[in-house]
Write an enzyme that holds these catalytic residues in place. Structure first.
Site, mmCIF file in Angstrom:
data_model
loop_
_atom_site.group_PDB
_atom_site.id
_atom_site.type_symbol
_atom_site.label_atom_id
_atom_site.label_comp_id
_atom_site.label_asym_id
_atom_site.label_seq_id
_atom_site.Cartn_x
_atom_site.Cartn_y
_atom_site.Cartn_z
ATOM 1 N N LYS A 11 43.631 45.374 37.823
ATOM 2 C CA LYS A 11 44.515 44.489 37.065
ATOM 3 C C LYS A 11 44.876 45.097 35.692
ATOM 4 O O LYS A 11 44.256 46.072 35.246
ATOM 5 C CB LYS A 11 43.849 43.123 36.935
ATOM 6 C CG LYS A 11 43.602 42.440 38.308
ATOM 7 C CD LYS A 11 42.963 41.065 38.129
ATOM 8 C CE LYS A 11 42.767 40.365 39.461
ATOM 9 N NZ LYS A 11 42.227 38.993 39.289
ATOM 10 N N TYR A 51 50.510 34.690 43.789
ATOM 11 C CA TYR A 51 49.490 33.695 43.447
ATOM 12 C C TYR A 51 49.952 32.255 43.719
ATOM 13 O O TYR A 51 49.414 31.317 43.118
ATOM 14 C CB TYR A 51 49.070 33.851 41.981
ATOM 15 C CG TYR A 51 48.218 35.082 41.749
ATOM 16 C CD1 TYR A 51 46.909 35.156 42.242
ATOM 17 C CD2 TYR A 51 48.701 36.178 41.054
ATOM 18 C CE1 TYR A 51 46.122 36.281 42.041
ATOM 19 C CE2 TYR A 51 47.922 37.313 40.848
ATOM 20 C CZ TYR A 51 46.637 37.351 41.344
ATOM 21 O OH TYR A 51 45.841 38.469 41.150
ATOM 22 N N PHE A 59 45.470 27.175 35.207
ATOM 23 C CA PHE A 59 45.541 28.550 34.699
ATOM 24 C C PHE A 59 46.677 29.358 35.320
ATOM 25 O O PHE A 59 46.816 30.561 35.043
ATOM 26 C CB PHE A 59 44.199 29.271 34.919
ATOM 27 C CG PHE A 59 43.733 29.339 36.357
ATOM 28 C CD1 PHE A 59 44.246 30.283 37.244
ATOM 29 C CD2 PHE A 59 42.762 28.460 36.827
ATOM 30 C CE1 PHE A 59 43.809 30.354 38.555
ATOM 31 C CE2 PHE A 59 42.321 28.520 38.146
ATOM 32 C CZ PHE A 59 42.853 29.475 39.011
ATOM 33 N N ARG A 87 34.248 42.477 48.414
ATOM 34 C CA ARG A 87 33.951 41.355 47.512
ATOM 35 C C ARG A 87 32.534 41.456 46.954
ATOM 36 O O ARG A 87 32.272 41.050 45.820
ATOM 37 C CB ARG A 87 34.239 40.023 48.209
ATOM 38 C CG ARG A 87 35.768 39.809 48.293
ATOM 39 C CD ARG A 87 36.143 38.582 49.068
ATOM 40 N NE ARG A 87 35.907 37.334 48.352
ATOM 41 C CZ ARG A 87 36.758 36.783 47.483
ATOM 42 N NH1 ARG A 87 37.881 37.390 47.162
ATOM 43 N NH2 ARG A 87 36.481 35.621 46.933
ATOM 44 N N ASN A 114 39.663 39.510 34.905
ATOM 45 C CA ASN A 114 38.482 39.955 35.636
ATOM 46 C C ASN A 114 38.642 41.299 36.332
ATOM 47 O O ASN A 114 37.982 41.575 37.327
ATOM 48 C CB ASN A 114 37.990 38.853 36.585
ATOM 49 C CG ASN A 114 39.014 38.487 37.624
ATOM 50 O OD1 ASN A 114 40.081 39.055 37.670
ATOM 51 N ND2 ASN A 114 38.673 37.532 38.477
ATOM 52 N N HIS A 117 41.094 42.713 41.796
ATOM 53 C CA HIS A 117 41.347 41.722 42.853
ATOM 54 C C HIS A 117 40.785 42.249 44.162
ATOM 55 O O HIS A 117 40.849 43.439 44.435
ATOM 56 C CB HIS A 117 42.864 41.522 43.012
ATOM 57 C CG HIS A 117 43.243 40.730 44.235
ATOM 58 N ND1 HIS A 117 43.232 39.357 44.249
ATOM 59 C CD2 HIS A 117 43.610 41.124 45.491
ATOM 60 C CE1 HIS A 117 43.598 38.933 45.460
ATOM 61 N NE2 HIS A 117 43.833 39.987 46.225
ATOM 62 N N GLU A 128 48.753 40.470 51.799
ATOM 63 C CA GLU A 128 48.835 41.084 50.465
ATOM 64 C C GLU A 128 49.198 42.575 50.554
ATOM 65 O O GLU A 128 49.950 43.081 49.715
ATOM 66 C CB GLU A 128 47.504 40.891 49.735
ATOM 67 C CG GLU A 128 47.256 39.420 49.390
ATOM 68 C CD GLU A 128 45.830 39.113 48.954
ATOM 69 O OE1 GLU A 128 45.547 37.931 48.707
ATOM 70 O OE2 GLU A 128 45.003 40.049 48.851
HETATM 71 P P1 CMP Z 1 41.221 36.475 41.652
HETATM 72 O O1 CMP Z 1 40.082 35.725 42.282
HETATM 73 O O2 CMP Z 1 41.431 37.910 41.974
HETATM 74 O O3 CMP Z 1 42.585 35.678 41.958
HETATM 75 C C1 CMP Z 1 42.852 34.468 41.276
HETATM 76 C C2 CMP Z 1 42.757 34.740 39.811
HETATM 77 O O4 CMP Z 1 42.984 33.634 38.969
HETATM 78 C C3 CMP Z 1 41.328 35.176 39.475
HETATM 79 O O5 CMP Z 1 41.053 36.399 40.077
HETATM 80 C C4 CMP Z 1 41.405 35.146 37.970
HETATM 81 O O6 CMP Z 1 42.123 36.278 37.462
HETATM 82 C C5 CMP Z 1 42.244 33.881 37.775
HETATM 83 N N1 CMP Z 1 41.369 32.728 37.547
HETATM 84 C C6 CMP Z 1 40.548 32.137 38.413
HETATM 85 N N2 CMP Z 1 39.903 31.107 37.839
HETATM 86 C C7 CMP Z 1 40.358 31.042 36.570
HETATM 87 C C8 CMP Z 1 40.085 30.187 35.479
HETATM 88 N N3 CMP Z 1 39.221 29.179 35.576
HETATM 89 N N4 CMP Z 1 40.740 30.408 34.329
HETATM 90 C C9 CMP Z 1 41.632 31.433 34.234
HETATM 91 N N5 CMP Z 1 41.936 32.279 35.250
HETATM 92 C C10 CMP Z 1 41.296 32.085 36.389
#
Ligand code: CMP
Length: 139
Positions: A11, A51, A59, A87, A114, A117, A128
Site C-alpha cells: 500500500k 473496496y 472509514f 494472511r 496497514n 493487502h 482482485e
Molecule cells: P484490508 O483488510 O487490506 O482491506 C480493508 C482496509 O480497510 C484495511 O485493510 C484497512 O486498510 C482499512 N480498515 C479496516 N478497518 C479500519 C478501521 N477501523 N479504520 C480505518 N481503516 C480501516
C-alpha cells in the site's frame, strides 16, 4: 476455483517509507512465487470499486483517500494454500494485534495504514487479480 494464488498490494504507506524491497524479500523467503507484479496508482474510481464491500463503513472515505495518495505495488503470488498462508504472513488487520515477525507487525503504522493487502478468499483473489492484471501480464 484454484487455491494456489492470492493477490496483494504493498500500500502507499509501505511504498512511501521505502519498504518494497524488504517486504518482497519476506514474500520470496516464505515460498511465494511472483506470478505478476507492477508499480501503479489507483484512481479514486478504482479504489471505490475495489473496496465497494466497505462502502457503508465509516472509514470508507479515508480508505479511498489513503489508497489513492501514491503508488502501490500490485502482485499475484503463487504457493499451495496461498490465501491462508499469505494472511498468516501479513498478520492481523490491526498491527497492534499482529503476531511478531509478520509484515504488518514490522511495517504497518495503524489499522488504517496497514502496509499490505491480502485477499480473504480464493474467489476474491481471482476477482482482485483480474481487477489489476490482464492475462498476458500473468506468468
Ligand atoms: P484490508 O483488510 O487490506 O482491506 C480493508 C482496509 O480497510 C484495511 O485493510 C484497512 O486498510 C482499512 N480498515 C479496516 N478497518 C479500519 C478501521 N477501523 N479504520 C480505518 N481503516 C480501516
Amino acid at each position: 476455483m484454484r487455491t494456489d494464488r492470492t493477490f496483494t498490494m504493498l500500500k502507499p504507506d509501505a511504498v512511501e517509507k521505502g519498504h518494497i524491497g524488504a517486504i518482497l524479500e519476506k514474500i520470496n523467503a516464505s515460498g511465494f512465487r511472483i506470478v505478476a507484479m507492477k508499480l501503479t496508482q489507483m484512481t479514486t474510481a478504482d479504489a471505490k470499486e475495489f473496496y465497494a464491500v466497505h462502502r457503508e463503513r465509516p472509514f470508507y472515505g479515508e480508505l479511498v483517500e489513503y489508497m489513492t495518495r501514491g503508488p502501490i505495488v500490485a502482485a499475484i503470488l503463487e504457493k499451495e494454500n496461498a490465501v491462508e498462508d499469505f494472511r498468516t504472513l501479513i498478520g492481523a488487520t490491526n498491527p497492534a494485534d499482529a503476531a511478531e515477525g509478520t509484515i504488518r507487525k514490522l511495517y504497518a503504522a495503524s489499522i488504517g495504514e496497514n502496509a499490505v493487502h491480502g485477499s480473504d478468499s480464493d474467489e476474491n483473489a481471482a476477482i482482485e487479480s483480474a481487477f489489476h492484471f490482464a492475462g498476458r501480464e500473468m506468468f
